[in-house]
Write a protein that holds these residues in place. Structure first.
Motif, short mmCIF file in Angstrom:
data_model
loop_
_atom_site.label_atom_id
_atom_site.label_comp_id
_atom_site.label_asym_id
_atom_site.label_seq_id
_atom_site.Cartn_x
_atom_site.Cartn_y
_atom_site.Cartn_z
N ASP A 148 -12.81 2.90 12.89
CA ASP A 148 -13.40 2.16 12.16
C ASP A 148 -12.61 0.71 12.30
O ASP A 148 -13.10 -0.39 12.61
N THR A 149 -11.33 0.75 11.97
CA THR A 149 -10.65 -0.29 12.02
C THR A 149 -10.31 -1.20 13.32
O THR A 149 -10.34 -2.44 13.55
N PHE A 150 -10.11 -0.31 14.30
CA PHE A 150 -9.96 -0.83 15.70
C PHE A 150 -11.40 -1.49 16.19
O PHE A 150 -11.40 -2.49 16.47
N PHE A 151 -12.31 -1.09 15.84
CA PHE A 151 -13.83 -1.49 16.03
C PHE A 151 -13.97 -2.64 15.38
O PHE A 151 -14.49 -3.90 16.11
N ARG A 152 -13.62 -3.05 14.30
CA ARG A 152 -13.98 -4.09 13.54
C ARG A 152 -12.86 -5.28 13.67
O ARG A 152 -13.15 -6.56 13.03
N SER A 191 -7.78 -0.61 5.08
CA SER A 191 -8.80 -0.01 5.71
C SER A 191 -8.22 1.46 5.98
O SER A 191 -9.16 2.40 6.65
N GLY A 192 -6.88 1.57 5.88
CA GLY A 192 -6.48 3.27 5.92
C GLY A 192 -6.27 3.94 4.84
O GLY A 192 -7.27 4.37 4.19
N VAL A 193 -5.05 4.03 4.25
CA VAL A 193 -4.91 4.89 2.98
C VAL A 193 -5.73 4.58 1.73
O VAL A 193 -6.15 5.52 1.13
N GLU A 194 -5.94 3.26 1.51
CA GLU A 194 -6.73 3.02 0.32
C GLU A 194 -7.97 3.40 0.36
O GLU A 194 -8.72 3.96 -0.57
N ARG A 195 -8.51 3.32 1.76
CA ARG A 195 -9.93 3.49 1.87
C ARG A 195 -10.13 5.09 2.03
O ARG A 195 -11.07 5.63 1.16
N VAL A 196 -9.46 5.89 2.58
CA VAL A 196 -9.30 7.34 2.55
C VAL A 196 -9.18 7.97 1.35
O VAL A 196 -9.70 9.02 0.81
N MET A 197 -7.96 7.38 0.58
CA MET A 197 -7.77 7.95 -0.60
C MET A 197 -8.66 7.61 -1.75
O MET A 197 -8.43 7.99 -3.06
N GLY A 198 -9.56 6.69 -1.76
CA GLY A 198 -10.21 6.37 -2.60
C GLY A 198 -9.61 5.36 -3.72
O GLY A 198 -10.30 4.69 -4.59
N PHE A 199 -8.68 4.45 -3.23
CA PHE A 199 -8.00 3.39 -4.04
C PHE A 199 -8.84 2.35 -3.82
O PHE A 199 -8.52 1.09 -4.80
N TYR A 246 -8.85 9.99 8.07
CA TYR A 246 -7.93 8.89 8.78
C TYR A 246 -8.45 8.53 10.24
O TYR A 246 -8.41 7.52 10.52
N THR A 247 -8.64 9.62 11.12
CA THR A 247 -9.26 9.29 12.18
C THR A 247 -10.36 8.42 12.32
O THR A 247 -10.52 7.43 13.11
N LYS A 248 -11.23 8.48 11.41
CA LYS A 248 -12.66 7.80 11.55
C LYS A 248 -12.10 6.43 10.84
O LYS A 248 -12.82 5.64 11.31
N ALA A 249 -11.27 6.36 9.84
CA ALA A 249 -10.90 5.15 9.18
C ALA A 249 -10.14 4.11 10.60
O ALA A 249 -10.38 3.10 10.62
N LYS A 250 -9.33 4.87 11.09
CA LYS A 250 -8.55 4.14 12.36
C LYS A 250 -9.87 3.50 13.46
O LYS A 250 -9.53 2.65 13.61
#
Length: 303
Positions: free
Chosen positions: A232-236, A148-156, A226-230
């Motif tokens: 979203d991760t907290f929320f879910r 939900s962090g680097v893989e999502r943000v970097m498109g992996f 990364y801020t948006k991903a963070k």
């Protein structure tokens, strides 16, 4: 009287050695170019006094030893996740937690990028073998939240894979808790300006340049992603069974103390009584002669 004095001298020498060990680690933070150091001091004018920091750190590390003994004695299973932005201080606090603990029951897991085979497996599969058995504490320096962090943000990872992760991770963590695992999740938070400062320090410090990777530099460019991903991760994934705890990391020393103190507070541990240890006398054999070893076996005495 002489024996008491010798014992006191020995204890003082041992304490000095412990402080030297911590001081060696602290030197990592002080080998900076003069200009970067000046800038950093302007941003952090009210640093924690070194005697206060060392006193509290040693006190907390003594409590960590008690926690370790309790976990081993009672067969607890503990998992601690350390997440956060690059250079947020995760490695520093992990180093202080493990510094005086037994590596046979407290270990750190920092997995590399997944192999092609691992990419074809169930996402959580490569993390499962590292989970603790009874009497073990496992610290994850980054964890399954890479998805939900680097893989999502970097498109992996695709959006479908990310969505599946968010669907699965709460139940995965509930399964761990139901199986008797104590799961604690930390997010180390630093400001945009602080991360930029730490990256500059790494660039100018030859002993820390290895810490900078192309992925780290991309994290600067994609700060808002990364801020948006963070968020979203907290929320879910902030579930009652395994909530998130945010560590404010702009001040490294305070972050370390606050995190260790909070980690200790998560356990109702008690000091485990130990049997008194007595050093037995060595057995001497009058016929034994110590062999003379060839000098090339010895490490040269350069110091």
């Amino acid at each position: 009287m002489d024996d008491d004095r010798d014992a006191q001298d020995w204890l003082e020498a041992e304490l000095a050695d412990s402080l030297d060990e911590e001081w060696e680690i602290e030197l990592e933070d002080s080998i900076l170019s003069r200009e970067i150091k000046k800038i950093y001091q302007k941003v952090h004018p009210e640093t924690l006094p070194r005697p206060v920091y060392f006193t509290e750190l040693l006190r907390l590390q003594a409590e960590l030893i008690k926690l370790q003994d309790w976990v081993l004695h009672t067969g607890q299973k503990v998992v601690v996740l350390f997440e956060g932005r690059d250079s947020a201080g995760k490695g520093g606090v992990i180093k202080r937690i493990t510094q005086r603990l037994n590596p046979r029951c407290v270990r750190v897991v920092a997995l590399p990028a997944p192999s092609e085979r691992e990419k074809s497996q169930w996402y959580f599969q490569r993390y499962v073998p590292h989970l603790p058995a009874a009497g073990e504490i496992v610290l994850f320096d980054r964890s399954w939240y890479n998805r939900s962090g680097v893989e999502r943000v970097m498109g992996f990872a695709s959006e479908e894979e990310v969505e599946n992760f968010f669907h699965d991770v709460p139940e995965f963590e509930r399964m761990l808790v139901r199986s008797g695992v104590k799961l604690v999740k930390y997010w180390f938070s630093i400001s945009d300006e602080e991360q930029q400062m730490r990256f500059l320090m790494r660039i100018h410090d030859p002993m820390k340049q290895w810490k900078l990777s192309p992925m780290d530099l991309q994290s600067r460019i994609r700060w808002e992603d990364y801020t948006k991903a963070k968020e979203d991760t907290f929320f879910r994934t902030n579930i009652p069974e395994a909530p998130w705890y945010i560590v404010e990391g702009n001040d490294k020393k305070r972050a370390r103390l606050n995190c260790i103190d909070h980690l200790l507070s998560q356990f109702d541990y008690a000091e485990i009584p130990h049997e008194d240890i007595h050093l037995t006398e060595r057995v001497y054999n009058k016929d034994y002669e110590r062999a003379v070893l060839p000098p090339e076996l010895y490490v040269p005495r350069k110091y």
